[in-house]
Structures are given as C-alpha cells and as structure tokens.
Motif scaffolding. Sequence first.
Motif, PDB file in Angstrom:
ATOM      1  N   GLU A  62      33.530  38.557  37.243  1.00  0.00           N
ATOM      2  CA  GLU A  62      33.964  37.256  36.733  1.00  0.00           C
ATOM      3  C   GLU A  62      33.697  37.170  35.236  1.00  0.00           C
ATOM      4  OE1 GLU A  62      33.429  32.468  37.395  1.00  0.00           O
ATOM      5  OE2 GLU A  62      32.503  33.837  38.819  1.00  0.00           O
ATOM      6  N   ARG A  96      40.720  39.183  37.772  1.00  0.00           N
ATOM      7  CA  ARG A  96      40.491  37.731  37.764  1.00  0.00           C
ATOM      8  C   ARG A  96      39.214  37.345  37.018  1.00  0.00           C
ATOM      9  NH1 ARG A  96      43.982  34.570  38.702  1.00  0.00           N
ATOM     10  NH2 ARG A  96      42.726  32.980  39.702  1.00  0.00           N
ATOM     11  N   ARG A  98      36.911  35.755  34.236  1.00  0.00           N
ATOM     12  CA  ARG A  98      36.960  34.494  33.505  1.00  0.00           C
ATOM     13  C   ARG A  98      36.757  34.735  32.010  1.00  0.00           C
ATOM     14  NH1 ARG A  98      33.407  29.173  35.110  1.00  0.00           N
ATOM     15  NH2 ARG A  98      34.461  27.854  33.621  1.00  0.00           N
TER      16      ARG A  98
END
Length: 153
Positions: A62, A96, A98
């Motif tokens: 992340e 994915r 962040r």
Amino acid sequence: MILRPLREHDLDRVMELERELFGPGAWSRAAYREELAQAGRYYVAAESDGVVVGYAGIALGEDSEVMTVGVATAHRGRGTGAALLADLVERARAARARHVFLEVRAGNLGAQRLYERAGFESIGTRPRYYGDEDAVVMRLTLRSGRGDLTAAP
C-alpha cells in the motif's frame, strides 16, 4: 533500450555498476539475491545493445518503496532513469499502492530533479541516513483513501 525483469544472471553487471555508482554504499550480490527472491519485490533492467545499463527495484505494498535506481554514468541524460522510474511507478499502480516513497542523497540534485519531474515531493529528511550524508525523503501519491488516482500517469 529495452526494459525487462532483472534476473540473477544480470548480477555480475549489476555489481560492476553498484561499485561505479555507489562505492562503499554498494549493495552486495547476496543482498540482490535476497531481494530478487522476496515476494512483493520487483526489479527491472534497462538493456542497450545487450548490455545492462541501468536497473531499479521497488518493494510493493500500500505504501511502496523504491529500493534502488542506478544508471551507468555513460548512459545518463538519455531518459534511462526516467524510464526505469516510470516502470516502477506503473508496478506500484498495478499493485494498488497508495504512495511510493524513496530516499535520495541530499547532495544528489540530479536524482532529486528526476523524481520531482515524476511527481514526487520532498516530505522530510533523515539525518546521516547514508552515514556521511542526509537523505531527502520523497513521496508520490497515487490514490487517495477512496481509491481515486491523484497523480498524473
């Protein structure tokens, strides 16, 4: 120039470049073997005329982290570093992530400009991170908490 996954058989050339680029701070062959074997790691090679002229790696998650970017001195200024970095960022997007974080030597203004052009922003420093020099911590935001992309592709 082509980009392709970095493989263990590339490590002789990577070790040459590590010594050229990072001197006493160079990673060992064992460190690269460990990185290549770890899940969640991605390493890419830039090859020109059959020779590795650059390489880069990222720890995916992340909050992804650029582990290394190296370009042979003779191949700088040709877009190799930008291509490697763009490939890492695309991998982070696909995973994915962040954010993508990295540390860069405070005195390496050329690399800092490369990262800034890719959308990274300076968010702090780590004193004496490299032993003899501070690191600038940089971050690229890929998506907000709602999952929308906020950085330009």
